[in-house]
Every structure is written in structure tokens, then in C-alpha cells.
Design a protein around this motif. Structure first.
Motif, PDB file in Angstrom:
ATOM      1  N   ALA A   1       0.816  -1.220   0.000  1.00 27.04           N
ATOM      2  CA  ALA A   1       0.000   0.000   0.000  1.00 27.04           C
ATOM      3  C   ALA A   1       0.851   1.272   0.000  1.00 27.04           C
ATOM      4  O   ALA A   1       0.595   2.195  -0.775  1.00 27.04           O
ATOM      5  CB  ALA A   1      -0.940  -0.010   1.210  1.00 27.04           C
ATOM      6  N   TYR A   2       1.886   1.298   0.843  1.00 31.12           N
ATOM      7  CA  TYR A   2       2.650   2.548   1.011  1.00 31.12           C
ATOM      8  C   TYR A   2       3.794   2.707  -0.003  1.00 31.12           C
ATOM      9  O   TYR A   2       3.968   3.777  -0.557  1.00 31.12           O
ATOM     10  CB  TYR A   2       3.225   2.648   2.438  1.00 31.12           C
ATOM     11  N   GLN A   3       4.598   1.648  -0.207  1.00 27.81           N
ATOM     12  CA  GLN A   3       5.755   1.823  -1.096  1.00 27.81           C
ATOM     13  C   GLN A   3       5.369   1.643  -2.573  1.00 27.81           C
ATOM     14  O   GLN A   3       5.906   2.325  -3.436  1.00 27.81           O
ATOM     15  CB  GLN A   3       6.886   0.863  -0.708  1.00 27.81           C
ATOM     16  N   LEU A   4       4.422   0.745  -2.849  1.00 35.08           N
ATOM     17  CA  LEU A   4       3.961   0.586  -4.232  1.00 35.08           C
ATOM     18  C   LEU A   4       2.874   1.635  -4.540  1.00 35.08           C
ATOM     19  O   LEU A   4       3.025   2.437  -5.469  1.00 35.08           O
ATOM     20  CB  LEU A   4       3.432  -0.836  -4.446  1.00 35.08           C
ATOM     21  N   GLY A   5       1.818   1.659  -3.727  1.00 33.31           N
ATOM     22  CA  GLY A   5       0.735   2.619  -3.961  1.00 33.31           C
ATOM     23  C   GLY A   5       1.177   4.048  -3.687  1.00 33.31           C
ATOM     24  O   GLY A   5       1.162   4.896  -4.577  1.00 33.31           O
ATOM     25  N   GLY A   6       1.589   4.292  -2.460  1.00 31.29           N
ATOM     26  CA  GLY A   6       1.943   5.657  -2.038  1.00 31.29           C
ATOM     27  C   GLY A   6       3.144   6.224  -2.767  1.00 31.29           C
ATOM     28  O   GLY A   6       3.085   7.294  -3.362  1.00 31.29           O
ATOM     29  N   ARG A   7       4.255   5.495  -2.715  1.00 33.27           N
ATOM     30  CA  ARG A   7       5.503   6.034  -3.298  1.00 33.27           C
ATOM     31  C   ARG A   7       5.628   5.765  -4.793  1.00 33.27           C
ATOM     32  O   ARG A   7       6.457   6.378  -5.470  1.00 33.27           O
ATOM     33  CB  ARG A   7       6.729   5.411  -2.616  1.00 33.27           C
ATOM     34  N   GLY A   8       4.902   4.779  -5.294  1.00 35.49           N
ATOM     35  CA  GLY A   8       4.967   4.507  -6.733  1.00 35.49           C
ATOM     36  C   GLY A   8       6.215   3.759  -7.177  1.00 35.49           C
ATOM     37  O   GLY A   8       6.626   3.871  -8.328  1.00 35.49           O
TER      38      GLY A   8
ATOM     39  N   HIS B   1      -2.077   9.627   0.744  1.00 30.63           N
ATOM     40  CA  HIS B   1      -2.992   8.777   1.530  1.00 30.63           C
ATOM     41  C   HIS B   1      -4.074   8.166   0.644  1.00 30.63           C
ATOM     42  O   HIS B   1      -4.516   7.049   0.876  1.00 30.63           O
ATOM     43  CB  HIS B   1      -3.607   9.585   2.669  1.00 30.63           C
ATOM     44  N   GLU B   2      -4.495   8.925  -0.375  1.00 26.97           N
ATOM     45  CA  GLU B   2      -5.500   8.381  -1.306  1.00 26.97           C
ATOM     46  C   GLU B   2      -4.923   7.214  -2.094  1.00 26.97           C
ATOM     47  O   GLU B   2      -5.588   6.202  -2.310  1.00 26.97           O
ATOM     48  CB  GLU B   2      -6.006   9.479  -2.251  1.00 26.97           C
ATOM     49  N   ARG B   3      -3.668   7.345  -2.519  1.00 26.99           N
ATOM     50  CA  ARG B   3      -3.037   6.241  -3.274  1.00 26.99           C
ATOM     51  C   ARG B   3      -2.873   5.005  -2.383  1.00 26.99           C
ATOM     52  O   ARG B   3      -3.050   3.876  -2.827  1.00 26.99           O
ATOM     53  CB  ARG B   3      -1.677   6.680  -3.835  1.00 26.99           C
ATOM     54  N   VAL B   4      -2.530   5.231  -1.111  1.00 23.66           N
ATOM     55  CA  VAL B   4      -2.369   4.119  -0.157  1.00 23.66           C
ATOM     56  C   VAL B   4      -3.705   3.382  -0.023  1.00 23.66           C
ATOM     57  O   VAL B   4      -3.773   2.153  -0.142  1.00 23.66           O
ATOM     58  CB  VAL B   4      -1.902   4.642   1.228  1.00 23.66           C
ATOM     59  N   LYS B   5      -4.759   4.151   0.170  1.00 23.67           N
ATOM     60  CA  LYS B   5      -6.075   3.534   0.371  1.00 23.67           C
ATOM     61  C   LYS B   5      -6.517   2.762  -0.873  1.00 23.67           C
ATOM     62  O   LYS B   5      -7.021   1.638  -0.775  1.00 23.67           O
ATOM     63  CB  LYS B   5      -7.105   4.614   0.720  1.00 23.67           C
ATOM     64  N   GLU B   6      -6.292   3.376  -2.023  1.00 19.39           N
ATOM     65  CA  GLU B   6      -6.683   2.732  -3.281  1.00 19.39           C
ATOM     66  C   GLU B   6      -5.954   1.397  -3.437  1.00 19.39           C
ATOM     67  O   GLU B   6      -6.534   0.390  -3.826  1.00 19.39           O
ATOM     68  CB  GLU B   6      -6.291   3.672  -4.417  1.00 19.39           C
ATOM     69  N   LYS B   7      -4.685   1.383  -3.110  1.00 18.84           N
ATOM     70  CA  LYS B   7      -3.899   0.143  -3.254  1.00 18.84           C
ATOM     71  C   LYS B   7      -4.375  -0.912  -2.260  1.00 18.84           C
ATOM     72  O   LYS B   7      -4.482  -2.093  -2.584  1.00 18.84           O
ATOM     73  CB  LYS B   7      -2.408   0.455  -3.083  1.00 18.84           C
ATOM     74  N   TYR B   8      -4.676  -0.481  -1.045  1.00 24.04           N
ATOM     75  CA  TYR B   8      -5.193  -1.427  -0.054  1.00 24.04           C
ATOM     76  C   TYR B   8      -6.474  -2.091  -0.584  1.00 24.04           C
ATOM     77  O   TYR B   8      -6.654  -3.304  -0.499  1.00 24.04           O
ATOM     78  CB  TYR B   8      -5.536  -0.706   1.252  1.00 24.04           C
ATOM     79  N   MET B   9      -7.372  -1.267  -1.133  1.00 24.67           N
ATOM     80  CA  MET B   9      -8.650  -1.806  -1.623  1.00 24.67           C
ATOM     81  C   MET B   9      -8.415  -2.734  -2.801  1.00 24.67           C
ATOM     82  O   MET B   9      -9.088  -3.751  -2.953  1.00 24.67           O
ATOM     83  CB  MET B   9      -9.593  -0.663  -2.020  1.00 24.67           C
ATOM     84  N   ASP B  10      -7.433  -2.391  -3.612  1.00 23.19           N
ATOM     85  CA  ASP B  10      -7.102  -3.203  -4.773  1.00 23.19           C
ATOM     86  C   ASP B  10      -6.605  -4.590  -4.327  1.00 23.19           C
ATOM     87  O   ASP B  10      -7.088  -5.621  -4.812  1.00 23.19           O
ATOM     88  CB  ASP B  10      -6.025  -2.444  -5.569  1.00 23.19           C
ATOM     89  N   ILE B  11      -5.661  -4.627  -3.368  1.00 25.91           N
ATOM     90  CA  ILE B  11      -5.151  -5.946  -2.957  1.00 25.91           C
ATOM     91  C   ILE B  11      -6.218  -6.737  -2.197  1.00 25.91           C
ATOM     92  O   ILE B  11      -6.266  -7.948  -2.280  1.00 25.91           O
ATOM     93  CB  ILE B  11      -3.810  -5.892  -2.165  1.00 25.91           C
ATOM     94  N   ALA B  12      -7.097  -6.033  -1.501  1.00 29.76           N
ATOM     95  CA  ALA B  12      -8.173  -6.744  -0.786  1.00 29.76           C
ATOM     96  C   ALA B  12      -9.114  -7.400  -1.799  1.00 29.76           C
ATOM     97  O   ALA B  12      -9.521  -8.554  -1.617  1.00 29.76           O
ATOM     98  CB  ALA B  12      -8.947  -5.781   0.110  1.00 29.76           C
ATOM     99  N   SER B  13      -9.408  -6.692  -2.873  1.00 28.93           N
ATOM    100  CA  SER B  13     -10.346  -7.275  -3.851  1.00 28.93           C
ATOM    101  C   SER B  13      -9.709  -8.452  -4.577  1.00 28.93           C
ATOM    102  O   SER B  13     -10.396  -9.354  -5.027  1.00 28.93           O
ATOM    103  CB  SER B  13     -10.828  -6.215  -4.841  1.00 28.93           C
ATOM    104  N   LYS B  14      -8.365  -8.455  -4.652  1.00 30.04           N
ATOM    105  CA  LYS B  14      -7.689  -9.569  -5.332  1.00 30.04           C
ATOM    106  C   LYS B  14      -7.390 -10.747  -4.403  1.00 30.04           C
ATOM    107  O   LYS B  14      -7.005 -11.819  -4.869  1.00 30.04           O
ATOM    108  CB  LYS B  14      -6.393  -9.080  -5.976  1.00 30.04           C
TER     109      LYS B  14
END
Ligand code: TYD
Length: 197
Positions: A97-104, A157-170
Motif C-alpha cells: 500500500a505505502y511503497q507501491l501505492g503511495g511512493r509509486g 494517503h489516497e493512493r495508499v487507500k486505493e492500493k489497499y482496496m485493490d489488494i483486498a479485492s484480489k
């Protein structure tokens, strides 16, 4: 059993992790409650969260990875081998969530580093506590001094949340998204409902 709690800033992970530990102990289960970064006492947590520290995203992920190797080898694995339940406040999904989603950072690299640092050890179940970003951040402001991540801009924080939701759905089998817009007791009841004691 290896249980992890995940979520954005101020989502109440630590409170629920602690409540779950108390619940297991009612049934005479031995529980190790731990966290990342800093599950195994060292200075990495301080470096990673220090406001005055400027870190390249790449240095940051390597330090989280080093912290995790110590945590897995010295705390988590020995406890699981001894038949204890391990509850960790943050683990590999935070890195996604943070290093992939947040930091890219590049996906292949983040996943590979996660794989190496966790020694391939996946949680049996992960509770992702869902909270509105503004509400969570407000709680961290009320708590006092904010760390390097809490001070990040809203888009992070929006990118972190989006990534969390993405991995949860997968990974619906492992990751359970828990809605926290209810009383603490109701949230905890839902969490316990997923666990067989
Ligand atoms: P911490 O003070 O433990 O707060 P929280 O209550 O939010 O868990 O801060 C840990 C911070 O480290 C948090 O903002 C998320 C971040 N983090 C990562 O960026 N990557 C990781 O792999 C981990 C474990 C944490």
C-alpha cells in the motif's frame, strides 16, 4: 495462526489488535502481539518514522525490508513454531500500500522485496480496517506529534487507500475489509466472527 491488521493512518488497528489478544487469552491461548516497523527492538523504526529524516523511496523500502527480516526471524517464526498465535499490527500489505501505492515504486521490485523479507511467510488472515482518510488523520493529529507518513499530502494517503482496496479485492480469502463506521465493540465482534477458537 498468524493474523495481521492493516489500514491507513488512525484506523484503530492497535486497539483492535489488543482487544483480539485479550479475547484469545480468555481461552487460554498464548498470543504474541507485535508490530511493524520495530517489532524486534532496533533503531530502524526511529529512522523510518523520524520527521527530520529525508529518505529516498528506495532506501525506505530497504529499511522496511530489513526491519521485517529481523521481525520474521526473531519474533514471528519462533512464536509460531512454539504454537503461539501471532498478531501483527502491519506487515507485507503495508509495503504494497505505502511503497507501491503511495511512493509509486515499481511493482515487480516491491513484490520481490516483500517476498524475500517475509521469507515467504503469509498471514492466515488479514483485517483491513477501513476509515475515511480525513477522519483517520484527524485522530493522528489529536494524538500529538505526527510521523513522516502521517505528514504526507492527501494524494499520498489516497493512493495508499486505493492500493489497499485493490489488494483486498484480489485476495478476498485472506484479506477481510472491516468497515469501522460503527462502535468499537461492533467492529471487534465482526473481526472475531472470522476466527475459529
Ligand atoms: P506507526 O507509528 O506504527 O503508525 P500506525 O499506527 O499508522 O501503524 O507508523 C508506521 C508507518 O509506517 C505507517 O505510516 C505506515 C508505514 N509503513 C510503510 O510505509 N511500509 C511498511 O512496510 C510498513 C510496515 C509501514
Amino acid at each position: 495462526m498468524f493474523i495481521t491488521f492493516e489500514g491507513g493512518e488512525g484506523c484503530g488497528k492497535s486497539t483492535h489488535a489488543k482487544m483480539l489478544k485479550d479475547y484469545f487469552e480468555l481461552f487460554q491461548k498464548e498470543v504474541v502481539l507485535t508490530k511493524e516497523p520495530g517489532g524486534f527492538k532496533n533503531n530502524l523504526r526511529k529512522i523510518l518514522l523520524d520527521n527530520d529524516q529525508s529518505l529516498e523511496a528506495l532506501s525506505e523500502i530497504f529499511l522496511f525490508a530489513a526491519d521485517r527480516v529481523e521481525h520474521v526471524e526473531k519474533i514471528i517464526k519462533p512464536a509460531l513454531s512454539a504454537g503461539k498465535i501471532v498478531i501483527s499490527d502491519r506487515y507485507i500489505d503495508s509495503t504494497i500500500a505505502y511503497q507501491l501505492g503511495g511512493r509509486g515504486l515499481p511493482e515487480d521490485m516491491v513484490r520481490y522485496i516483500n517476498w524475500i523479507s517475509s521469507r515467504g511467510l503469509l498471514p492466515d488472515i488479514t483485517f483491513l480496517l477501513d476509515i475515511k482518510i480525513e477522519e483517520g488523520l484527524q485522530r493522528t493529529v489529536e494524538r500529538g506529534v505526527m510521523n513522516r507518513f502521517e505528514k504526507e499530502i492527501m494524494a499520498f494517503h489516497e493512493r495508499v487507500k486505493e492500493k489497499y482496496m485493490d489488494i483486498a479485492s484480489k485476495n478476498p480469502q485472506r484479506i477481510k475489509v472491516i468497515d469501522t463506521y460503527r462502535s468499537i465493540d461492533e467492529v471487534q465482534r465482526e473481526i472475531r466472527g472470522f476466527l475459529k477458537i
